[in-house]
Design an enzyme around this catalytic site. Sequence first.
Site, PDB file in Angstrom:
ATOM      1  N   TYR A  36       3.974 -18.059 -12.890  1.00 18.54           N
ATOM      2  CA  TYR A  36       3.467 -18.379 -11.548  1.00 18.54           C
ATOM      3  C   TYR A  36       4.643 -18.639 -10.620  1.00 18.54           C
ATOM      4  CZ  TYR A  36      -1.401 -18.721 -10.289  1.00 18.54           C
ATOM      5  OH  TYR A  36      -2.665 -18.413  -9.871  1.00 18.54           O
ATOM      6  N   GLU A  84       4.246 -18.983  -6.708  1.00 18.94           N
ATOM      7  CA  GLU A  84       3.814 -19.009  -5.304  1.00 18.94           C
ATOM      8  C   GLU A  84       4.970 -19.473  -4.421  1.00 18.94           C
ATOM      9  OE1 GLU A  84       0.515 -21.492  -6.243  1.00 18.94           O
ATOM     10  OE2 GLU A  84      -0.917 -20.103  -5.341  1.00 18.94           O
ATOM     11  N   ASP A 111       2.399   2.527   9.254  1.00 19.96           N
ATOM     12  CA  ASP A 111       1.926   2.438   7.864  1.00 19.96           C
ATOM     13  C   ASP A 111       2.376   3.722   7.170  1.00 19.96           C
ATOM     14  OD1 ASP A 111       0.612   2.516   5.483  1.00 19.96           O
ATOM     15  OD2 ASP A 111      -1.392   2.132   6.292  1.00 19.96           O
ATOM     16  N   THR A 156       2.792   1.468   0.651  1.00 25.30           N
ATOM     17  CA  THR A 156       2.525   1.241  -0.759  1.00 25.30           C
ATOM     18  C   THR A 156       3.828   1.572  -1.479  1.00 25.30           C
ATOM     19  OG1 THR A 156       1.872   3.537  -1.035  1.00 25.30           O
ATOM     20  CG2 THR A 156       0.104   1.967  -0.610  1.00 25.30           C
ATOM     21  N   LYS A 202       3.161   5.616  -4.177  1.00 23.05           N
ATOM     22  CA  LYS A 202       2.900   7.009  -3.807  1.00 23.05           C
ATOM     23  C   LYS A 202       4.216   7.790  -3.893  1.00 23.05           C
ATOM     24  CE  LYS A 202      -1.229   5.583  -1.356  1.00 23.05           C
ATOM     25  NZ  LYS A 202      -1.951   5.413  -0.092  1.00 23.05           N
ATOM     26  N   ARG A 255       2.103   0.245  -8.717  1.00 20.89           N
ATOM     27  CA  ARG A 255       1.069   0.075  -7.697  1.00 20.89           C
ATOM     28  C   ARG A 255       1.329  -1.224  -6.956  1.00 20.89           C
ATOM     29  NH1 ARG A 255      -2.032   3.975  -8.714  1.00 20.89           N
ATOM     30  NH2 ARG A 255      -3.188   3.592  -6.817  1.00 20.89           N
TER      31      ARG A 255
HETATM   32  C1  LIG Z   1      -2.890   4.516   0.320  1.00 23.86           C
HETATM   33  C2  LIG Z   1      -2.851   3.964   1.690  1.00 23.86           C
HETATM   34  C3  LIG Z   1      -3.085   2.596   1.943  1.00 23.86           C
HETATM   35  C4  LIG Z   1      -3.656   1.642   0.935  1.00 23.86           C
HETATM   36  O1  LIG Z   1      -2.990   1.384  -0.189  1.00 23.86           O
HETATM   37  P1  LIG Z   1      -3.697   0.636  -1.410  1.00 23.86           P
HETATM   38  O2  LIG Z   1      -2.560   0.238  -2.258  1.00 23.86           O
HETATM   39  O3  LIG Z   1      -4.639   1.600  -2.020  1.00 23.86           O
HETATM   40  O4  LIG Z   1      -4.417  -0.554  -0.850  1.00 23.86           O
HETATM   41  C5  LIG Z   1      -2.904   2.137   3.233  1.00 23.86           C
HETATM   42  N1  LIG Z   1      -2.541   2.972   4.223  1.00 23.86           N
HETATM   43  C6  LIG Z   1      -2.345   4.278   4.028  1.00 23.86           C
HETATM   44  C7  LIG Z   1      -1.944   5.144   5.170  1.00 23.86           C
HETATM   45  C8  LIG Z   1      -2.513   4.823   2.761  1.00 23.86           C
HETATM   46  O5  LIG Z   1      -2.350   6.137   2.580  1.00 23.86           O
END
Ligand SMILES: *Cc1c(COP(=O)(O)O)cnc(C)c1O
Length: 457
Positions: free
Chosen positions: A46, A48, A213, A240, A243, A249
Amino acid sequence: MKKDLVFDLLKQEKLRQRKGLELIPSENYVSKDVLTAMGSVLTNKYSEGYPSFEGISEGTLWSETKIADKVLPNYRYYGGQANVDRIERLAIRRAMKLFHADHANVQPHSGANANEAVYFAWCEPGDKILAMNLAHGGHLTHGSPVTRSAKIYKFLSYGTTPDGDIDYKELEKIALKEKPKIILVGYSAFMKVPDFDRVAKIGKKVGALLMADMAHVAGLIAGGVHPNPLDHGFHVMTTTTHKTLRGPRGGLILSKGNVASPLKKPEKTLTNIPILIDRAVFPGTQGGPLEHVIAAKAVAFGEALQPSFKKYARNIVKNAKALAKRLQKNGFILQGGGTENHLVLVNVKESFGVSGKMFEKALDMVGLTLNANALPCDKEAAFRPSGVRLGTPAITTRGMGTAEMEKIADWMTEVAKLCVEIGNEKDLTSKKYAPAFEKIHKQVVKLALKFPLPTEG
Ligand SMILES: *Cc1c(COP(=O)(O)O)cnc(C)c1O
């Protein structure tokens, strides 16, 4: 004792990954090191709060510091943080270097959490956020009415033009009229490179926080084949880590601004963004961080800082362009007329009169995995969209090149023609067509087995 059934299923999944070709643009295969760090004893801990950087000069290697762990300051709620602090600092430093940021928060459990934390850091309930329409390539977390964020904030949306680019004029018009608190750029089904400078100019005019994003293209940014919004006037970048970035993840927030003690309650100013974000992640929206995942993030960032990652990123784009070109040659109509990144959006309905969902199912039967996707102004229902979305990050990790891309495009064409012949989704599994699917499936498996996963062997 008998082993848990879960391990049997894991074995099956490993086999599925090995024998199939992963074309989902948001998926990838991690390295052995990333996997090892993630499956480590840090899951027992833990922690936090946050590690502090006080008393550590920039660039100091831990092996070289003489400061005893116990005197190092941190803002944690539990003891026993010596190693966890070092690991989280490493992850933070590497992320900052990778994305030219003044600050990194490596704790978001996912991309969705990262986005929600930024909204929470900067907005009050009812504030306006301008983001791309989900149907035009935006993400659920950018204001879909089914999300918590959409119940708290007022989302406004801009779309794409018929040629697939961002409708910058519409974006500007709405921004000037509505004066949103945040302008958000970043998409899940978009194949062009955004003009960050143009959006930044609009954002500065209306005093909005500029947020990107980059969940899909973070690996391309890290590899230097896609512009970095933080170099073009943006204040915050979320992503993320699983990807194109090829990590575990999870989520990540990068920002520009001053880093100060999280103990003081900061005012909502642009220079305070980093500290506002830290507080919005914890305790604002999350509890204890997943330090085993943070360790794996640190490893992945370390890998992305290597020269070999630049080559990987270049190859992702090269492969996507080759795949797009061959698909077009074979009669597929592509959204945006091709691709500038890792992703291709195919209008299957217009190309072959076949629904995206039927095509997705048929491709699954031959070991090609991708997903059906709505197209801008899709006339079909959301669960029967007209398109499919595919990408090259995972197959490029396996070492495939343009010759393999052409093979994949040709198999996709064969499957599309089979779909036309079969006519409807229900009959995909009829005995009559099984041999035709099996023939293609065998060729797919044969190719896949020639390119092992990084975690194999
Ligand atoms: C995949 C994605 C997310 C979300 O990611 P998670 O880890 O699945 O919550 C947010 N924004 C965009 C543009 C994405 O492609």
